[in-house]
Design a protein around this motif. Structure first.
Motif, PDB file in Angstrom:
ATOM      1  N   PRO A 126      17.315  98.097  35.584  1.00  0.00           N
ATOM      2  CA  PRO A 126      17.896  99.063  34.396  1.00  0.00           C
ATOM      3  C   PRO A 126      19.496  98.254  34.088  1.00  0.00           C
ATOM      4  O   PRO A 126      20.125  98.011  35.189  1.00  0.00           O
ATOM      5  N   LYS A 127      19.700  98.220  32.770  1.00  0.00           N
ATOM      6  CA  LYS A 127      21.058  97.564  32.594  1.00  0.00           C
ATOM      7  C   LYS A 127      22.242  98.197  33.115  1.00  0.00           C
ATOM      8  O   LYS A 127      23.142  97.596  33.761  1.00  0.00           O
ATOM      9  N   LYS A 128      22.137  99.537  33.610  1.00  0.00           N
ATOM     10  CA  LYS A 128      23.418 100.253  34.124  1.00  0.00           C
ATOM     11  C   LYS A 128      23.473  99.687  35.467  1.00  0.00           C
ATOM     12  O   LYS A 128      24.675 100.001  36.066  1.00  0.00           O
ATOM     13  N   TYR A 129      22.566  98.927  36.132  1.00  0.00           N
ATOM     14  CA  TYR A 129      22.706  98.454  37.575  1.00  0.00           C
ATOM     15  C   TYR A 129      22.824  97.016  37.483  1.00  0.00           C
ATOM     16  O   TYR A 129      23.037  96.369  38.482  1.00  0.00           O
ATOM     17  N   LEU A 130      22.944  96.494  36.174  1.00  0.00           N
ATOM     18  CA  LEU A 130      23.316  94.993  36.338  1.00  0.00           C
ATOM     19  C   LEU A 130      24.575  94.727  36.240  1.00  0.00           C
ATOM     20  O   LEU A 130      25.606  95.558  36.033  1.00  0.00           O
ATOM     21  N   ASN A 131      25.049  93.362  36.751  1.00  0.00           N
ATOM     22  CA  ASN A 131      26.376  92.730  37.102  1.00  0.00           C
ATOM     23  C   ASN A 131      26.718  91.951  35.976  1.00  0.00           C
ATOM     24  O   ASN A 131      25.878  91.024  35.513  1.00  0.00           O
ATOM     25  N   LEU A 132      27.904  92.114  35.459  1.00  0.00           N
ATOM     26  CA  LEU A 132      28.713  90.975  34.211  1.00  0.00           C
ATOM     27  C   LEU A 132      29.317  90.129  35.443  1.00  0.00           C
ATOM     28  O   LEU A 132      29.920  90.247  36.343  1.00  0.00           O
ATOM     29  N   TYR A 133      29.691  88.972  34.588  1.00  0.00           N
ATOM     30  CA  TYR A 133      30.421  88.032  35.392  1.00  0.00           C
ATOM     31  C   TYR A 133      31.980  88.428  35.683  1.00  0.00           C
ATOM     32  O   TYR A 133      32.583  88.744  34.772  1.00  0.00           O
ATOM     33  N   THR A 134      32.325  88.153  36.775  1.00  0.00           N
ATOM     34  CA  THR A 134      33.840  88.433  37.313  1.00  0.00           C
ATOM     35  C   THR A 134      34.677  87.233  37.279  1.00  0.00           C
ATOM     36  O   THR A 134      35.709  87.106  37.472  1.00  0.00           O
ATOM     37  N   GLY A 135      34.120  85.949  37.814  1.00  0.00           N
ATOM     38  CA  GLY A 135      34.757  84.925  38.161  1.00  0.00           C
ATOM     39  C   GLY A 135      35.076  84.881  39.852  1.00  0.00           C
ATOM     40  O   GLY A 135      35.768  83.641  40.211  1.00  0.00           O
ATOM     41  N   ASP A 136      34.692  85.693  40.557  1.00  0.00           N
ATOM     42  CA  ASP A 136      34.938  85.722  41.809  1.00  0.00           C
ATOM     43  C   ASP A 136      34.146  84.605  42.669  1.00  0.00           C
ATOM     44  O   ASP A 136      34.624  84.547  43.679  1.00  0.00           O
ATOM     45  N   ILE A 137      33.323  83.976  41.859  1.00  0.00           N
ATOM     46  CA  ILE A 137      32.561  82.942  42.771  1.00  0.00           C
ATOM     47  C   ILE A 137      33.661  81.804  43.133  1.00  0.00           C
ATOM     48  O   ILE A 137      33.173  80.857  43.871  1.00  0.00           O
ATOM     49  N   ARG A 138      34.563  81.683  42.093  1.00  0.00           N
ATOM     50  CA  ARG A 138      35.567  80.696  42.638  1.00  0.00           C
ATOM     51  C   ARG A 138      36.078  80.681  43.800  1.00  0.00           C
ATOM     52  O   ARG A 138      36.645  79.945  44.249  1.00  0.00           O
ATOM     53  N   GLN A 139      36.073  81.954  44.311  1.00  0.00           N
ATOM     54  CA  GLN A 139      36.861  82.160  45.670  1.00  0.00           C
ATOM     55  C   GLN A 139      36.057  81.659  46.798  1.00  0.00           C
ATOM     56  O   GLN A 139      36.332  81.533  48.057  1.00  0.00           O
TER      57      GLN A 139
END
Length: 358
Positions: free
Chosen positions: A139-152
């Motif tokens: 369900p959408k309430k459990y999905l994640n939006l992009y944060t940019g933390d992958i750069r770390q």
């Protein structure tokens, strides 16, 4: 406990629409595969048909023959087809319902979610079996939006992308994962399609079923979770479709969500047209490389071949031609293994040598 599973792949074992079944025969962490259903190859060894190596997993004419000859009803019935069509045929619905009547759990990765189909819901309740819609997003309430933390994430991330659908991206990535692990490295494999999830890979997202707004964030999130829990030495990323394919956008989201540090390009030299799109010519290798490097801002380190319709002489000739024409390491991992790929990756990321590779 590992569950036993029978794979349904009627009319398509070894071909492109049968890629889920093909992948499970080669590699499965979650299920003990006991056989395949495809009347075209009835009585034959699935490993011999697929790769020329016996695996003692027979191919059966139909569901009744399979259960009779196995002498026991398997725990699971895996729908091993990945066709362009979004919905099950009447015959496919019937065989799934028959499997449920026999007491088999259903594992399926189509865009049609049978957990939302009243006939299948009633059958699962009546027979006390479960249905797993592998492609069905949370369900959408459990999905994640992009944060940019992958750069770390500073661990080398290698994306295995391709020039089309069903060219062997997942197979090459898994072979490479096994090769690195055999040399002492801890590998984090990130799946991006339903087959990897059915195979039992711990981390992944069925990208082509995801709402576009969440694609990049979900892929980023699963990598961050894997890094946090597993603390890997190297990350291998399964691509989807092709960057140049006009029908799909998954590769764009995978690149954005993972920010790979280098790319391997999988290509079938003998394929003339895109899978399921006979009006679309396959891209030139050089064009796909330029597109991937321009979009990702990282190098394509190697080309890996899908040897469909190729003889061993043609494979060797193509490897030589590509290395000369493109000045890029080229190999066929299913035929020659992954040593050349490991060498070129270590050359690009020499700190991997500190992991005491043999």
């Amino acid at each position: 406990m590992e569950e036993t599973a029978l794979i349904y792949c009627e009319g398509h074992f070894t071909d492109l629409d049968g890629k889920t079944a093909n992948g499970l025969i080669r590699h499965s962490k979650k299920y003990k595969i006991v056989g395949v259903i495809d009347s075209h190859f009835s009585g034959m060894d699935s490993g011999m048909i697929l790769d020329g190596k016996k695996n003692k997993k027979l191919i059966y004419f139909d569901l009744t023959e399979a259960v009779t000859q196995l002498g026991k009803v398997p725990n699971c019935f895996i729908f091993g087809l990945a066709p362009k069509e979004a919905f099950l045929s009447i015959a496919e619905r019937r065989v799934i319902l028959d499997a449920m009547d026999m007491g088999m759990n259903i594992i399926i990765g189509l865009h049609e979610f049978i957990t939302e189909d009243e006939e299948f819901i009633q059958a699962s309740q009546k027979n006390h079996v479960r249905i797993e819609d592998i492609r069905k997003p949370k369900p959408k309430k459990y999905l994640n939006l992009y944060t940019g933390d992958i750069r770390q994430v500073k661990i080398p991330k290698i994306g295995v992308f391709g020039t089309d659908c069903a060219v062997g991206k997942r197979t090459t990535a898994l072979l490479l994962a096994d090769a690195f692990e055999a040399r002492g490295l801890k590998v984090l494999f990130i799946g991006s399609g339903q087959t990897a999830l059915i195979q039992g890979e711990k981390y992944g997202v069925a990208m082509d079923a995801m709402t576009s707004e969440f694609m990049t964030g979900e892929f980023e999130h699963v990598i961050l979770e894997g890094v946090r829990r597993e603390k890997p030495d190297i990350i291998l990323i399964e691509g989807q479709s092709a960057m140049s394919h006009p029908a799909f956008i998954s590769t764009c989201a995978i690149i954005r969500g993972s920010m790979p540090d280098a790319i391997i390009l999988q290509h079938p030299p003998k394929r003339k047209f895109r899978v399921d799109f006979s009006e679309f010519l396959m891209p030139e290798v050089e064009e796909e490389i330029k597109l991937l490097e321009s979009y990702s801002k990282v190098p394509v380190l190697a080309i890996t071949l899908n040897h469909e319709k190729m003889s061993i002489d043609e494979i060797n000739e193509t490897i030589g031609n590509y290395e000369q024409d493109y000045a890029i390491t080229t190999t066929d991992p299913l035929v020659f293994g992954c040593d050349k790929l490991i060498d070129v990756i270590i050359n690009q990321f020499p700190k991997l040598l500190e992991k005491k590779l043999e």
